[in-house]
Scaffold this motif. Structure first.
Motif, mmCIF file in Angstrom:
data_model
loop_
_atom_site.group_PDB
_atom_site.id
_atom_site.type_symbol
_atom_site.label_atom_id
_atom_site.label_comp_id
_atom_site.label_asym_id
_atom_site.label_seq_id
_atom_site.Cartn_x
_atom_site.Cartn_y
_atom_site.Cartn_z
ATOM 1 N N ILE A 10 0.836 -1.203 0.000
ATOM 2 C CA ILE A 10 0.000 0.000 0.000
ATOM 3 C C ILE A 10 0.872 1.254 0.000
ATOM 4 O O ILE A 10 0.470 2.308 -0.477
ATOM 5 N N GLN A 23 -9.987 2.487 3.341
ATOM 6 C CA GLN A 23 -10.259 1.070 3.532
ATOM 7 C C GLN A 23 -11.579 0.982 4.282
ATOM 8 O O GLN A 23 -11.729 1.534 5.373
ATOM 9 N N ILE A 52 -6.611 6.222 4.491
ATOM 10 C CA ILE A 52 -5.248 5.691 4.531
ATOM 11 C C ILE A 52 -4.248 6.734 4.027
ATOM 12 O O ILE A 52 -3.207 6.949 4.625
ATOM 13 N N GLU A 91 -6.084 -7.605 1.087
ATOM 14 C CA GLU A 91 -6.812 -6.412 1.524
ATOM 15 C C GLU A 91 -7.343 -5.629 0.328
ATOM 16 O O GLU A 91 -6.699 -5.551 -0.712
ATOM 17 N N TYR A 93 -8.795 -1.847 -0.914
ATOM 18 C CA TYR A 93 -8.846 -0.404 -0.649
ATOM 19 C C TYR A 93 -9.634 0.243 -1.787
ATOM 20 O O TYR A 93 -9.862 -0.365 -2.830
#
Length: 107
Positions: A10, A23, A52, A91, A93
């Protein structure tokens, strides 16, 4: 449908202009009493997210850069649509324009 890209970290992603990287909160898969919820009941994304990273802002008509209205760590309320999906490992985002974010959640 939202575009999707995949990155290894990220930290490799720096939003441009008035873009905000968020997120979404994950829906609870278990109730307070310990009952596990089926995945079909948790498929709707929650409207809350954590910021983020943010871009530096976008220029206005006079050419002055207007900074984004949120900063990393803020909790925000998102619309039920839009945003560009970004996968980093497992993950997920999303990138939204600053103007698409509905509200900042004050704690």
């Amino acid at each position: 449908m939202a575009a999707q890209a995949t990155f290894k970290s990220i930290r490799a992603l720096a939003p441009l202009l008035d873009r905000v990287l968020v997120q979404r909160f994950k829906p609870e898969t278990q109730t307070a009493t310990g009952i596990f919820l089926p995945s079909s009941s948790t498929s709707t994304p929650l409207p809350e997210a954590t910021v983020i990273a943010v871009g530096p802002g976008a220029p206005n008509k006079e050419g002055e850069v207007v900074p984004t209205s949120v900063k990393p760590g803020d909790r925000v309320l998102l619309p039920g649509w839009g945003g560009n999906s970004i996968k980093v490992g497992e993950e997920e985002y999303f990138l939204f324009k600053d103007s698409e974010i509905l509200a900042k959640i004050q704690e």
